[in-house]
Design an enzyme around this catalytic site. Structure first.
Site, PDB file in Angstrom:
ATOM      1  N   LYS A 175       0.733  -1.174   0.109  1.00  0.00           N
ATOM      2  CA  LYS A 175       0.073  -0.123   0.207  1.00  0.00           C
ATOM      3  C   LYS A 175       0.910   1.082  -0.056  1.00  0.00           C
ATOM      4  CE  LYS A 175      -2.080  -0.752   3.788  1.00  0.00           C
ATOM      5  NZ  LYS A 175      -1.597  -2.044   4.385  1.00  0.00           N
ATOM      6  N   ARG A 177      -8.980   1.341   9.557  1.00  0.00           N
ATOM      7  CA  ARG A 177      -8.736   0.235   9.744  1.00  0.00           C
ATOM      8  C   ARG A 177      -9.800  -0.615  10.623  1.00  0.00           C
ATOM      9  NH1 ARG A 177      -2.777   1.062   9.533  1.00  0.00           N
ATOM     10  NH2 ARG A 177      -1.733  -0.978   9.887  1.00  0.00           N
ATOM     11  N   ARG A 221      11.595  -5.880   4.775  1.00  0.00           N
ATOM     12  CA  ARG A 221      11.485  -4.424   4.669  1.00  0.00           C
ATOM     13  C   ARG A 221      12.340  -3.583   5.302  1.00  0.00           C
ATOM     14  NH1 ARG A 221       5.033  -2.758   5.217  1.00  0.00           N
ATOM     15  NH2 ARG A 221       5.243  -3.098   7.283  1.00  0.00           N
ATOM     16  N   ARG A 233      11.937  -1.968  10.618  1.00  0.00           N
ATOM     17  CA  ARG A 233      10.814  -1.389  11.611  1.00  0.00           C
ATOM     18  C   ARG A 233      10.693  -2.250  12.793  1.00  0.00           C
ATOM     19  NH1 ARG A 233       5.348   0.068   8.312  1.00  0.00           N
ATOM     20  NH2 ARG A 233       4.597  -0.993   9.951  1.00  0.00           N
ATOM     21  N   ARG A 263       0.138  -8.731  13.866  1.00  0.00           N
ATOM     22  CA  ARG A 263      -0.596  -7.700  12.930  1.00  0.00           C
ATOM     23  C   ARG A 263      -1.547  -8.389  12.149  1.00  0.00           C
ATOM     24  NH1 ARG A 263       4.607  -4.962  11.221  1.00  0.00           N
ATOM     25  NH2 ARG A 263       3.187  -3.658   9.742  1.00  0.00           N
TER      26      ARG A 263
HETATM   27  P1  ADP Z   1       1.214  -1.797   7.987  1.00  0.00           P
HETATM   28  O1  ADP Z   1       2.579  -2.023   7.543  1.00  0.00           O
HETATM   29  O2  ADP Z   1       0.715  -2.820   9.189  1.00  0.00           O
HETATM   30  O3  ADP Z   1       0.382  -1.320   7.043  1.00  0.00           O
HETATM   31  P2  ADP Z   1       1.311   0.800   9.180  1.00  0.00           P
HETATM   32  O4  ADP Z   1       2.639   1.516   8.889  1.00  0.00           O
HETATM   33  O5  ADP Z   1       0.063   1.303   8.665  1.00  0.00           O
HETATM   34  O6  ADP Z   1       1.280  -0.693   9.117  1.00  0.00           O
HETATM   35  O7  ADP Z   1       0.712   1.198  10.738  1.00  0.00           O
HETATM   36  C1  ADP Z   1       1.713   0.886  11.714  1.00  0.00           C
HETATM   37  C2  ADP Z   1       1.092   0.707  13.064  1.00  0.00           C
HETATM   38  O8  ADP Z   1       0.620   2.081  13.402  1.00  0.00           O
HETATM   39  C3  ADP Z   1       0.109  -0.361  13.260  1.00  0.00           C
HETATM   40  O9  ADP Z   1       0.328  -1.594  13.626  1.00  0.00           O
HETATM   41  C4  ADP Z   1      -0.957   0.259  14.199  1.00  0.00           C
HETATM   42  O10 ADP Z   1      -0.268  -0.017  15.718  1.00  0.00           O
HETATM   43  C5  ADP Z   1      -0.779   1.904  14.169  1.00  0.00           C
HETATM   44  N1  ADP Z   1      -1.819   2.519  13.185  1.00  0.00           N
HETATM   45  C6  ADP Z   1      -1.598   3.045  11.980  1.00  0.00           C
HETATM   46  N2  ADP Z   1      -2.697   3.282  11.734  1.00  0.00           N
HETATM   47  C7  ADP Z   1      -3.745   2.910  12.403  1.00  0.00           C
HETATM   48  C8  ADP Z   1      -4.987   3.001  12.527  1.00  0.00           C
HETATM   49  N3  ADP Z   1      -5.815   3.629  11.389  1.00  0.00           N
HETATM   50  N4  ADP Z   1      -5.621   2.542  13.529  1.00  0.00           N
HETATM   51  C9  ADP Z   1      -5.241   1.882  14.542  1.00  0.00           C
HETATM   52  N5  ADP Z   1      -3.605   1.909  14.564  1.00  0.00           N
HETATM   53  C10 ADP Z   1      -3.006   2.302  13.464  1.00  0.00           C
END
Ligand code: ADP
Length: 255
Positions: A13, A88, A125, A165, A176
């Site tokens: 994404k 989410r 990553r 990360r 996750r």
């Molecule tokens: P991913 O690679 O899992 O898509 P992101 O970079 O989007 O990860 O998000 C990393 C972390 O930030 C998530 O695992 C969560 O803890 C938090 N987070 C990000 N966006 C949201 C959201 N919309 N609602 C709740 N937690 C979020």
């Protein structure tokens, strides 16, 4: 143009959002990036969310909705945006509808990738420890890390510091994914009955995914694929184009 990219962690994404936003002259709004930046700068918000993120859990809905509302109301996002990482949960999706109600339809594209491939991708990553830029966004050859990220002055001078990360360890990624299937995937059903929903196959090369995404967005807007860029260039995106009456469909190969 209001585009929401949904899909599991590691689906690609962020990479596609970055590219789409750049090409269409609209901001990429990534809630993950916003939170990581807050953690990095040790702000009040960062201190609040750090432990939750490191466990791979979701930050509370009310806080996330406030963050999204504030970011999407800034002048640069009024003409359009690409959202990555929000919504989410069903509650966040409801809030996004409310935030964008007066702005016209939101296009939602789901990127589908099987779990085992996600674990493999996320393990490899890398992000810049200094500016948070994602190595994928620089479109290097597979397996090569880019030698620039250039998001901050330090990165420009000394070069990127690529690190994994802290929430990308295999254990946290599996957590996750569990939360994704429990909370986020059901939320996608909220969008899937809409005419502006499309699903694409994320198990292709980044270039093929990019083409599938562009076709999906064009189709959701009721346009031939080639016309999308012209339309956006003329700043007629979202506002002027009515969504097509076509039924939701998967663009490209299915996993
Ligand atoms: P991913 O690679 O899992 O898509 P992101 O970079 O989007 O990860 O998000 C990393 C972390 O930030 C998530 O695992 C969560 O803890 C938090 N987070 C990000 N966006 C949201 C959201 N919309 N609602 C709740 N937690 C979020």
């Amino acid at each position: 143009m209001r585009l929401v990219l949904v899909g599991p962690p590691g689906a690609g994404k962020g990479t596609q959002a970055e590219r789409f936003a750049r090409e269409h002259g609209i901001p990429k709004v990534s809630t993950g990036d916003i939170l990581r930046e807050a953690v990095h700068s040790d702000s009040e918000l960062g201190r609040q969310v750090k432990a939750v993120m490191e466990r791979g859990e979701l930050v509370g809905d009310d806080l996330m909705i406030d963050i999204a509302r504030e970011r999407l109301s800034r002048p640069d996002a009024v003409g359009g945006f690409v959202l990555d990482g929000f919504p989410r949960t069903a509650k966040q999706a409801d809030a996004l509808d409310e935030i964008t109600a007066a702005r016209g339809p939101v296009i939602c594209v789901e990127m589908q990738v099987p779990d085992e491939e996600l674990v493999r991708r996320v393990r490899g990553r890398r992000v810049c420890d200094d500016c948070g830029a994602n190595a994928d966004a620089f479109e290097q050859k597979p397996g090569e890390l880019p030698d620039s990220c250039q998001h901050t002055e330090r990165c420009r001078e000394v070069g990127p510091k690529w690190v994994a990360r802290s929430d990308d360890s295999e254990h946290v990624v599996r957590e996750r994914l569990k939360i994704y299937w429990r909370d986020t995937r059901p939320m996608i059903d909220f969008y899937s009955s809409r005419q502006t929903f499309r699903a694409i196959d994320g198990m292709q090369t980044p270039e093929q995914v990019r083409e599938a995404l562009d076709s999906a967005v064009a189709s959701a807007l009721g346009l031939p694929a080639g016309q999308l860029k012209t339309l956006v260039a003329q700043k007629l995106g979202g506002e002027a184009a009515a969504p097509s009456g076509a039924r939701p469909a998967t663009e490209g190969r299915r996993p």
